[in-house]
Design an enzyme around this catalytic site. Structure first.
Site, PDB file in Angstrom:
ATOM      1  CG  ASP A 100      54.866 -41.354  36.912  1.00  0.00           C
ATOM      2  OD1 ASP A 100      55.870 -41.453  37.646  1.00  0.00           O
ATOM      3  OD2 ASP A 100      54.951 -41.192  35.685  1.00  0.00           O
ATOM      4  CG  ASP A 101      57.626 -43.093  42.021  1.00  0.00           C
ATOM      5  OD1 ASP A 101      57.333 -44.120  42.663  1.00  0.00           O
ATOM      6  OD2 ASP A 101      58.759 -42.582  42.040  1.00  0.00           O
ATOM      7  CB  CYS A 150      62.444 -41.503  40.612  1.00  0.00           C
ATOM      8  SG  CYS A 150      63.265 -42.169  39.127  1.00  0.00           S
ATOM      9  CE  LYS A 177      57.557 -42.019  33.468  1.00  0.00           C
ATOM     10  NZ  LYS A 177      57.037 -40.713  33.972  1.00  0.00           N
ATOM     11  CG  ASP A 179      61.743 -43.141  36.079  1.00  0.00           C
ATOM     12  OD1 ASP A 179      62.661 -42.721  35.355  1.00  0.00           O
ATOM     13  OD2 ASP A 179      60.966 -42.375  36.693  1.00  0.00           O
ATOM     14  CD1 TRP A 213      64.677 -40.384  32.891  1.00  0.00           C
ATOM     15  CD2 TRP A 213      66.667 -40.629  33.875  1.00  0.00           C
ATOM     16  NE1 TRP A 213      64.461 -40.877  34.150  1.00  0.00           N
ATOM     17  CE2 TRP A 213      65.663 -41.040  34.782  1.00  0.00           C
ATOM     18  CE3 TRP A 213      68.006 -40.682  34.277  1.00  0.00           C
ATOM     19  CZ2 TRP A 213      65.950 -41.500  36.063  1.00  0.00           C
ATOM     20  CZ3 TRP A 213      68.288 -41.139  35.561  1.00  0.00           C
ATOM     21  CH2 TRP A 213      67.279 -41.545  36.429  1.00  0.00           C
ATOM     22  NE  ARG A 230      61.445 -38.515  29.416  1.00  0.00           N
ATOM     23  CZ  ARG A 230      61.284 -38.410  30.738  1.00  0.00           C
ATOM     24  NH1 ARG A 230      60.325 -39.068  31.362  1.00  0.00           N
ATOM     25  NH2 ARG A 230      62.077 -37.623  31.423  1.00  0.00           N
ATOM     26  CG  ASP A 234      61.662 -36.237  34.876  1.00  0.00           C
ATOM     27  OD1 ASP A 234      61.401 -36.396  36.081  1.00  0.00           O
ATOM     28  OD2 ASP A 234      61.827 -37.193  34.087  1.00  0.00           O
TER      29      ASP A 234
END
Length: 411
Positions: A100-101, A150, A177, A179, A213, A230, A234
């Site tokens: 991830d990030d 993010c 992924k 975001d 989101w 999504r 979160d």
């Protein structure tokens, strides 16, 4: 990876995808968005979008964020890949190892390329992908449809879409992924369409997970752009967050199907904020709802109880069923719920879910789960691993915040 054809037909179809993404969808349909002017083009565009052959069943794997946040390294990723194999989780279908990030340097290089963090990923992402691939697994990375991700610790891909997808492909990345932070005031549709088009051209073998989101109802347009989207903010490792994500995701059930899935966020099973009963409910509902099963705990040190939940092959089989229809809530009585959905072979999956704080009996009536009222079935209890006969309904006493899960097979 091979670049897509630049023939006139390919260009027309790519334009059709963007057009379809902005179109309207018939309420309750599972089909593509349809424009009033050219419904045929929109249908063709959806077929093309899903011809990457990925996501025919919901994605399974692991993601670093829920447990580690920015505390990641190439050593930890390698150890996680080892653990997925050594625990038997990989054989059960958990194939994606997703970073991830926070994996990249704050600044791009002089050519504008993303640069892996020199301290935490000194060997680079390609070497890590090679290691993961040698284990029979696949590697995922993270980026953002904005100027920064993010965490604000690495660049986003806004206005670098093609360059970044070419980079990911050259590294052997299998999953992206994407975001939605730091959007520079630009529309969701513009930013995600640009990355989708780059993926279709340069990243055909990369699973595209939209992490928007649920703000602009991506279930209504995501199938034209990627393999999952999504539907929620979160998730957090607590009962209230998990149940809220389940409910928000449920309203979009009719939009999911092979090649494109609703995503109520990653699994929290094993992270410590919920009881084993609550984690069992979490896993059962995600499986029934055809949600991605992306482990979010530290699989290197997970408890036996966590492993038992995550490795229940009978529950996983519901999630991975070839019919690909998302189950949904079909009965609700003051927190005593029945969730159900069809499976291949004329079977039904049913979850009796007790969201109350006391033991309660829950009954699922055949009329609500899609069976003839008088049908006799063999009921398979997926957590007790036992079978029995039932007719007309199925009832069970369910502990607080726990569930029972069954497959009903008509006799």
């Amino acid at each position: 990876m091979a670049r897509a054809s630049s023939s006139p037909l390919a260009i027309v179809l790519l334009l059709a995808v963007a057009s379809a993404a902005a179109g309207a969808r018939v309420p309750g349909s599972r089909g593509p968005p349809v424009t009033a002017a050219a419904p045929g083009n929109a249908t063709a565009a959806r077929r093309m979008a899903l011809q990457n052959g990925l996501g025919r069943t919901p994605q399974m794997g692991w993601n670093s964020w829920n447990h580690f946040f920015c505390g990641i390294s190439e050593e930890m990723i390698r150890e996680t890949a080892d653990a997925l194999v050594n625990t038997g989780l990989a054989k059960l279908g958990y194939q994606y190892v997703n970073i991830d990030d926070c994996w990249a340097e704050l600044n791009r290089d002089y050519q504008g390329n993303l640069v892996p963090n020199k301290k935490t990923f000194p060997s680079g992402i390609k070497a890590l992908a090679d290691y993961v691939h040698a284990k029979g697994l696949k590697l995922g990375v993270y980026s953002d449809a904005g100027t920064k991700t993010c965490s604000n610790q690495m660049p986003g891909s806004l206005d670098h879409e093609e360059q970044d997808v070419k980079t990911f492909a050259s590294w052997g990345v299998d999953y992206l992924k994407y975001d939605n932070c730091n959007d520079a005031g630009r529309s969701v549709m513009e930013r995600y369409t640009k990355m989708s088009n780059a993926m279709k051209t340069y990243g055909k073998n990369i699973f595209f997970s939209l992490c928007e989101w649920g703000k602009e109802n991506p279930a209504t347009w995501g199938a034209g752009m990627g393999n999952s989207w999504r539907t929620t903010a979160d998730i957090a490792d607590n009962w209230a967050s998990m149940t809220s994500c389940a409910d928000q995701n449920d309203r979009w059930a009719s939009y999911a199907g092979p090649g494109g899935w609703n995503d109520p966020d990653m699994l929290e099973v094993g992270n410590g904020g919920m009881s084993d009963a609550e984690y069992r409910s979490h896993f059962s509902i995600w499986a029934l709802a055809k949600a991605p099963l992306l482990i979010g705990c530290d699989v290197r040190t997970m408890s036996q109880q966590t492993k038992d939940i995550l490795s229940n092959g009978e529950v996983i089989a519901v999630n991975q069923d070839s019919l690909g229809v998302q189950g949904k809530k079909v009965q609700s009585d003051n927190g005593l719920e029945v969730w159900a959905g069809p499976l291949s072979g004329n079977r039904k999956a049913v979850v009796l879910w007790n969201r109350q704080g006391y033991q309660a009996t829950i009954t699922a009536h055949w009329s609500n789960v899609g069976l003839p009222a008088s049908a006799a079935v063999t009921a398979r209890d997926l957590w007790a691993h036992s079978s029995f006969s039932a007719q007309g309904q199925i009832s069970a006493s369910v502990a607080p915040h726990d569930c029972k899960m069954y497959i009903l097979t008509p006799k």
